[in-house]
Scaffold this active site. Structure first.
Site, PDB file in Angstrom:
ATOM      1  N   GLU A 194       0.852  -1.180   0.000  1.00 59.24           N
ATOM      2  CA  GLU A 194       0.000   0.000   0.000  1.00 59.24           C
ATOM      3  C   GLU A 194       0.892   1.236   0.000  1.00 59.24           C
ATOM      4  O   GLU A 194       1.804   1.352   0.811  1.00 59.24           O
ATOM      5  CB  GLU A 194      -0.907  -0.011   1.238  1.00 59.24           C
ATOM      6  CG  GLU A 194      -1.801   1.206   1.312  1.00 59.24           C
ATOM      7  CD  GLU A 194      -3.053   0.971   2.155  1.00 59.24           C
ATOM      8  OE1 GLU A 194      -3.505  -0.188   2.250  1.00 59.24           O
ATOM      9  OE2 GLU A 194      -3.565   1.956   2.709  1.00 59.24           O
ATOM     10  N   ARG A 195       0.620   2.130  -0.939  1.00 63.14           N
ATOM     11  CA  ARG A 195       1.446   3.337  -1.114  1.00 63.14           C
ATOM     12  C   ARG A 195       2.906   2.962  -1.370  1.00 63.14           C
ATOM     13  O   ARG A 195       3.822   3.661  -0.923  1.00 63.14           O
ATOM     14  CB  ARG A 195       1.344   4.286   0.077  1.00 63.14           C
ATOM     15  CG  ARG A 195      -0.070   4.580   0.544  1.00 63.14           C
ATOM     16  CD  ARG A 195      -0.989   4.981  -0.582  1.00 63.14           C
ATOM     17  NE  ARG A 195      -2.342   5.283  -0.103  1.00 63.14           N
ATOM     18  CZ  ARG A 195      -3.342   5.577  -0.927  1.00 63.14           C
ATOM     19  NH1 ARG A 195      -3.169   5.590  -2.239  1.00 63.14           N
ATOM     20  NH2 ARG A 195      -4.527   5.858  -0.448  1.00 63.14           N
ATOM     21  N   ASN A 248      -3.424  -1.466   7.700  1.00 60.39           N
ATOM     22  CA  ASN A 248      -4.770  -1.888   7.313  1.00 60.39           C
ATOM     23  C   ASN A 248      -4.714  -3.406   7.210  1.00 60.39           C
ATOM     24  O   ASN A 248      -4.193  -3.949   6.244  1.00 60.39           O
ATOM     25  CB  ASN A 248      -5.176  -1.278   5.973  1.00 60.39           C
ATOM     26  CG  ASN A 248      -5.300   0.232   6.068  1.00 60.39           C
ATOM     27  OD1 ASN A 248      -5.840   0.760   7.035  1.00 60.39           O
ATOM     28  ND2 ASN A 248      -4.781   0.936   5.069  1.00 60.39           N
ATOM     29  N   LYS A 269      -3.737   0.233  14.099  1.00 63.26           N
ATOM     30  CA  LYS A 269      -4.529   1.327  13.529  1.00 63.26           C
ATOM     31  C   LYS A 269      -5.977   0.988  13.867  1.00 63.26           C
ATOM     32  O   LYS A 269      -6.523   0.010  13.364  1.00 63.26           O
ATOM     33  CB  LYS A 269      -4.313   1.373  12.020  1.00 63.26           C
ATOM     34  CG  LYS A 269      -5.226   2.338  11.271  1.00 63.26           C
ATOM     35  CD  LYS A 269      -4.889   2.365   9.771  1.00 63.26           C
ATOM     36  CE  LYS A 269      -5.786   3.321   9.005  1.00 63.26           C
ATOM     37  NZ  LYS A 269      -5.437   3.402   7.568  1.00 63.26           N
ATOM     38  N   GLU A 326     -10.269   4.981   9.178  1.00 62.95           N
ATOM     39  CA  GLU A 326     -10.418   4.583   7.779  1.00 62.95           C
ATOM     40  C   GLU A 326     -10.946   3.150   7.664  1.00 62.95           C
ATOM     41  O   GLU A 326     -10.449   2.344   6.877  1.00 62.95           O
ATOM     42  CB  GLU A 326      -9.094   4.763   7.035  1.00 62.95           C
ATOM     43  CG  GLU A 326      -8.628   6.213   7.061  1.00 62.95           C
ATOM     44  CD  GLU A 326      -7.338   6.468   6.292  1.00 62.95           C
ATOM     45  OE1 GLU A 326      -6.531   5.542   6.124  1.00 62.95           O
ATOM     46  OE2 GLU A 326      -7.149   7.627   5.853  1.00 62.95           O
ATOM     47  N   ARG A 336      -1.603   3.917  16.953  1.00 60.32           N
ATOM     48  CA  ARG A 336      -1.536   5.118  16.097  1.00 60.32           C
ATOM     49  C   ARG A 336      -2.621   6.142  16.463  1.00 60.32           C
ATOM     50  O   ARG A 336      -3.768   5.778  16.743  1.00 60.32           O
ATOM     51  CB  ARG A 336      -1.641   4.717  14.632  1.00 60.32           C
ATOM     52  CG  ARG A 336      -0.465   3.824  14.229  1.00 60.32           C
ATOM     53  CD  ARG A 336      -0.551   3.396  12.797  1.00 60.32           C
ATOM     54  NE  ARG A 336      -0.146   4.421  11.867  1.00 60.32           N
ATOM     55  CZ  ARG A 336      -0.773   4.701  10.748  1.00 60.32           C
ATOM     56  NH1 ARG A 336      -1.884   4.079  10.421  1.00 60.32           N
ATOM     57  NH2 ARG A 336      -0.318   5.630   9.931  1.00 60.32           N
ATOM     58  N   LYS A 345       1.408  10.986  13.529  1.00 63.97           N
ATOM     59  CA  LYS A 345       1.891  11.514  12.245  1.00 63.97           C
ATOM     60  C   LYS A 345       2.430  12.927  12.436  1.00 63.97           C
ATOM     61  O   LYS A 345       1.893  13.689  13.233  1.00 63.97           O
ATOM     62  CB  LYS A 345       0.765  11.539  11.213  1.00 63.97           C
ATOM     63  CG  LYS A 345       0.415  10.165  10.666  1.00 63.97           C
ATOM     64  CD  LYS A 345      -0.471  10.255   9.425  1.00 63.97           C
ATOM     65  CE  LYS A 345      -0.822   8.837   8.974  1.00 63.97           C
ATOM     66  NZ  LYS A 345      -1.537   8.793   7.686  1.00 63.97           N
ATOM     67  N   ASP A 348      -2.099  14.618   6.880  1.00 66.94           N
ATOM     68  CA  ASP A 348      -1.687  13.331   6.320  1.00 66.94           C
ATOM     69  C   ASP A 348      -0.467  13.460   5.410  1.00 66.94           C
ATOM     70  O   ASP A 348      -0.610  13.379   4.188  1.00 66.94           O
ATOM     71  CB  ASP A 348      -2.870  12.740   5.547  1.00 66.94           C
ATOM     72  CG  ASP A 348      -2.761  11.237   5.398  1.00 66.94           C
ATOM     73  OD1 ASP A 348      -1.742  10.687   5.823  1.00 66.94           O
ATOM     74  OD2 ASP A 348      -3.703  10.625   4.866  1.00 66.94           O
ATOM     75  N   GLU A 359       5.786   9.893  13.736  1.00 63.50           N
ATOM     76  CA  GLU A 359       5.680   9.036  12.545  1.00 63.50           C
ATOM     77  C   GLU A 359       5.927   9.863  11.290  1.00 63.50           C
ATOM     78  O   GLU A 359       5.265  10.869  11.049  1.00 63.50           O
ATOM     79  CB  GLU A 359       4.287   8.388  12.484  1.00 63.50           C
ATOM     80  CG  GLU A 359       4.121   7.480  11.277  1.00 63.50           C
ATOM     81  CD  GLU A 359       2.737   6.811  11.196  1.00 63.50           C
ATOM     82  OE1 GLU A 359       2.317   6.172  12.182  1.00 63.50           O
ATOM     83  OE2 GLU A 359       2.084   6.939  10.147  1.00 63.50           O
ATOM     84  N   GLU A 401       4.194   9.007  -0.738  1.00 62.14           N
ATOM     85  CA  GLU A 401       2.798   9.008  -1.174  1.00 62.14           C
ATOM     86  C   GLU A 401       2.364  10.368  -1.722  1.00 62.14           C
ATOM     87  O   GLU A 401       1.771  10.455  -2.796  1.00 62.14           O
ATOM     88  CB  GLU A 401       1.892   8.609  -0.002  1.00 62.14           C
ATOM     89  CG  GLU A 401       0.413   8.666  -0.355  1.00 62.14           C
ATOM     90  CD  GLU A 401      -0.491   8.231   0.793  1.00 62.14           C
ATOM     91  OE1 GLU A 401       0.011   7.903   1.873  1.00 62.14           O
ATOM     92  OE2 GLU A 401      -1.716   8.222   0.587  1.00 62.14           O
ATOM     93  N   GLU A 440       7.310  21.534  -3.365  1.00 61.01           N
ATOM     94  CA  GLU A 440       6.328  22.415  -2.719  1.00 61.01           C
ATOM     95  C   GLU A 440       5.952  23.566  -3.652  1.00 61.01           C
ATOM     96  O   GLU A 440       4.776  23.960  -3.721  1.00 61.01           O
ATOM     97  CB  GLU A 440       6.919  22.961  -1.418  1.00 61.01           C
ATOM     98  CG  GLU A 440       5.971  23.854  -0.630  1.00 61.01           C
ATOM     99  CD  GLU A 440       6.600  24.376   0.656  1.00 61.01           C
ATOM    100  OE1 GLU A 440       7.838  24.341   0.782  1.00 61.01           O
ATOM    101  OE2 GLU A 440       5.838  24.829   1.527  1.00 61.01           O
TER     102      GLU A 440
HETATM  103  C1  BDP Z   1      -2.900   7.577   4.286  1.00 55.58           C
HETATM  104  C2  BDP Z   1      -2.812   6.578   3.183  1.00 55.58           C
HETATM  105  C3  BDP Z   1      -3.458   5.273   3.526  1.00 55.58           C
HETATM  106  C4  BDP Z   1      -2.954   4.781   4.864  1.00 55.58           C
HETATM  107  C5  BDP Z   1      -3.164   5.853   5.907  1.00 55.58           C
HETATM  108  C6  BDP Z   1      -2.576   5.480   7.258  1.00 55.58           C
HETATM  109  O1  BDP Z   1      -3.417   7.126   2.033  1.00 55.58           O
HETATM  110  O2  BDP Z   1      -3.164   4.364   2.496  1.00 55.58           O
HETATM  111  O3  BDP Z   1      -3.597   3.625   5.228  1.00 55.58           O
HETATM  112  O4  BDP Z   1      -2.513   7.028   5.509  1.00 55.58           O
HETATM  113  O5  BDP Z   1      -1.597   6.112   7.651  1.00 55.58           O
HETATM  114  O6  BDP Z   1      -2.005   8.607   4.006  1.00 55.58           O
HETATM  115  O7  BDP Z   1      -3.083   4.616   7.940  1.00 55.58           O
END
Ligand code: BDP
Length: 676
Positions: free
Chosen positions: A163-164, A206, A285, A289, A322, A363, A368, A390, A396, A508
């Site tokens: 993922e990413r 996830n 997590k 989401e 998290r 984070k 994000d 984090e 990404e 940026e």
């Molecule tokens: C977002 C991403 C997603 C991640 C999420 C995370 O788009 O894929 O699952 O963060 O940190 O930036 O859990």
């Protein structure tokens, strides 16, 4: 625990895989000398003796390749490495009369010292007349330096395997299981040991059904991964699902207050540590989401985290919990919901309630991983909690390893930021002693590890800054260049600096302006789509209309987010006159004609920076072409292809963003450049 494996030669030089910052030539200054390991390679705990065996293999390999010799500890070695209980953390390096002696209490620290000496090269040895003797102590700022892999065992239908991930498939998994041959995982652990990272979470946060089973039925697969990491002193962690007692255990609930649920987690943890005695812990997590969490049972995140903490505590395990918790199904018409507020709203009130072995992983920004955000106020709001910072090494939102974007300067700025103003502690001071540093890895099964060869510098920089957050990111980049291109002539070194030093700012310049964030294509997040997220449930808006743009997060008239910061920042950000330009649109909704501290209006700033951003990328392309012949063809070609895409993409960003601002504001470019 599986028996210590003898490190195979293949780990030192995998066929068809780029050596990153450990090419053989980087070992020349040490490998041509007389080296001694003053500790028997068979003493101590199994994991410890395995790391010592690795160190011995490293010495053998370096000397065999470069004509030096491994000698006995009693002989006059140029470099003597030995275990000594007298050094509490890290390692002590003494140099006297041209001989270097390194001591450490722990084999992994001794291994780190070896790579320190390799990194210093000739300079580690007093090779010039008059070089002074030294007696130095090197210890990491934090005991917790970890990489999170968002790898799926199975290929996810939308997200793919990683993922990413922008560097191919997973180095851990293939065809729905842990790879039969894990030599690449050991080679990866070697790269990480060379920058001081010593923990990896091996699966995506996830947690889908297949990945969840790693905790139970497929624990032996995790044990194989842990065994592949262990020779280099890297410990495995696992992301787990809060719903596991139901999905894996068949219970009717996963409520943290239910005794059967607690017993299930204790038994699960007992099994994990029985199989993997040096296992690190769990990453969670929850309520984020779509991931399950304690909210379903009316519990809070301290309840949830402490339940897991209790289960892993007898084994010395950690829970990385998290703080990325927000409502991703919000009504975009409802201006009272501010995603930036969410982590602080949920977590700050829980300060003091988390168990000692819980780390709240935050984070770096409140949204994000955008190219520019303020630092998350959560980091300053939980003095009685272990908080980890984090970061996202995988790019990404910063060009997905198609753009060359060196993130060292961005991270350094975050680490050095002082939440309580001048004279107060830095973010690094807050995180380092307690929760440490975690980052999402950018590595995959790509031949260059990171897709873009220059993106290796980000992985390198994360490790180095986690070890010492005060390092100068330009100096870290220089280390990376020296190790990766050991025979780099001056022009190559200068060109790589010229391409990467300012590359974060360049990105940026031509993307979302003044801290407003997003404006990326929904879903995959690559390339511009100014309104892509504007009328969606994700909480990432810019609120552009004909008069102005930006998110009012003030206490006076907006969402009140500024109030989550301590003084002085709560006031600095509150007032548009004192808010730094680069964050203006994160905190304020202003007219297009608002004049920045720089003296230009917002709209003119957008035009100027977007034109400049593209010109800077063009200059990067030219710089590379002038030196490409100095690097191996495969590196030259891969970087060339990526830079071509970066230029195309920067032009696309420039044109879409500039046109959007022209159409919304009706104000033309003062310099008369063409905007479509
Ligand atoms: C977002 C991403 C997603 C991640 C999420 C995370 O788009 O894929 O699952 O963060 O940190 O930036 O859990």
């Amino acid at each position: 625990m599986p028996a210590p494996s003898v490190l195979s030669d293949i780990v030192f030089a995998l066929p068809d895989v780029h050596p990153a910052w450990l090419p053989d030539a980087a070992f020349r200054p040490v490998g041509s000398r007389r080296l001694a390991l003053g500790t028997p390679a068979d003493g101590g705990a199994p994991a410890a003796s395995e790391v010592l065996a690795t160190l011995r293999a490293e010495l053998d390999r370096a000397t065999a390749t470069h004509g030096g010799a491994v000698v006995g500890p009693q002989d006059a070695a140029d470099l003597l490495l030995h275990l000594s209980p007298a050094v509490p953390t890290g390692f002590r390096l003494e140099r006297s009369g041209g001989r270097v002696t390194v001591s450490a209490a722990d084999p992994t620290a001794l291994l780190h010292s070896w790579f320190h000496v390799v990194r210093r090269g000739e300079a580690a040895f007093a090779s010039r007349p008059g070089d002074p003797d030294v007696d130095e102590h090197h210890a990491p700022a934090s005991a917790l330096r970890m990489l999170d892999h968002w790898d799926n065992v199975d290929v996810h239908p939308v997200m793919g395997q990683v993922e990413r991930g922008y560097a191919g498939g997973s180095i851990f998994y293939d065809a729905g299981q842990v790879r039969p041959d894990l030599s690449r995982v050991t080679a990866y652990a070697r790269l990480l040991a060379a920058v001081g990272v010593d923990r990896i979470a091996v699966n995506n946060v996830n947690v889908a059904a297949r990945e969840a089973r790693l905790l139970t039925d497929d624990l032996d697969e995790v044990a194989r991964l842990a065994a592949a990491l262990r020779p280099y002193g890297v410990r495995a962690h696992l992301s787990v699902s809060f719903a596991a007692p139901m999905t894996l255990g068949g219970l009717a609930t996963s409520d943290s207050c239910d005794e059967d649920v607690r017993a299930w987690w204790r038994a699960a943890a007992d099994r994990v540590w029985a199989e993997i005695p040096d296992f690190g812990g769990f990453v969670v997590k929850a309520d984020s989401e779509g991931q399950p969490g304690p909210f379903a049972y009316g519990r809070d995140h301290a309840d949830g985290a402490n339940m897991l903490a209790e289960a892993v505590a007898p084994h010395g395990g950690l829970i990385h919990w998290r703080a990325f918790v927000y409502n991703h199904t919000q009504d975009w018409r409802d201006r009272s919901t501010d995603r930036a507020r969410a982590a602080h709203d949920h977590f700050a009130p829980l300060d003091g309630r988390f168990a000692d072995n819980v780390i709240v992983q935050v984070k770096h920004g409140p949204l994000d991983f955008q190219v520019r955000e303020p630092v998350s106020p959560v980091l300053a709001a939980m003095p009685r909690t272990r908080v980890a910072l984090e970061l996202q090494v995988t790019q990404e939102y910063t060009g997905q390893q198609r753009h060359a974007v060196y993130l060292g300067p961005a991270w350094s700025e975050i680490l050095r930021w002082r939440p309580w103003g001048d004279g107060g502690a830095t973010v690094a001071d807050v995180a380092a002693p307690a929760g440490g540093f975690a980052a999402v890895s950018n590595v995959g099964d790509d031949r260059f590890w990171t897709g873009h060869p220059l993106a290796q510098a980000n992985l390198y920089a994360f490790g180095r800054l986690a070890w010492d957050p005060t390092l100068d990111p330009a100096a870290v980049l220089d280390e990376w260049i020296t190790l990766t291109f050991p025979d780099a002539p001056g022009p190559l070194r200068e060109a790589v600096h010229a391409i990467l030093d300012e590359s974060w700012h360049t990105y940026e310049l031509h993307t979302a302006p003044l801290g407003v964030g997003f404006m990326v294509r929904p879903g995959h997040h690559y390339g511009p789509d100014v309104d892509g997220y504007e009328y969606t449930p994700w909480g990432t808006y810019h609120f552009a209309d004909r008069d102005g743009i930006g998110v009012d997060r003030t206490r006076a008239t907006g969402t009140g987010f500024t109030g989550q910061y301590p003084a002085p920042w709560r006031d600095v950000y509150e007032d548009r006159e004192t808010c730094p330009d680069e964050l203006l649109l994160f905190f304020h909704h202003v007219p297009y004609t608002h004049v920045l501290h720089s003296g230009t209006t917002v709209v003119q700033h957008v035009y100027d920076t977007h034109f400049e951003g593209v010109e800077r990328v063009r200059a990067m392309v030219e710089r590379w072409e002038a030196v490409a012949a100095l690097v191996p063809d495969d590196v030259a070609q891969r970087v060339r292809e990526r830079l071509a895409e970066q230029l195309r993409s920067a032009v696309e960003w420039r044109d879409q963003v500039n046109t959007y601002f022209l159409r919304k504001s009706g104000i033309g470019d003062l310099r008369g450049r063409t905007i479509h």
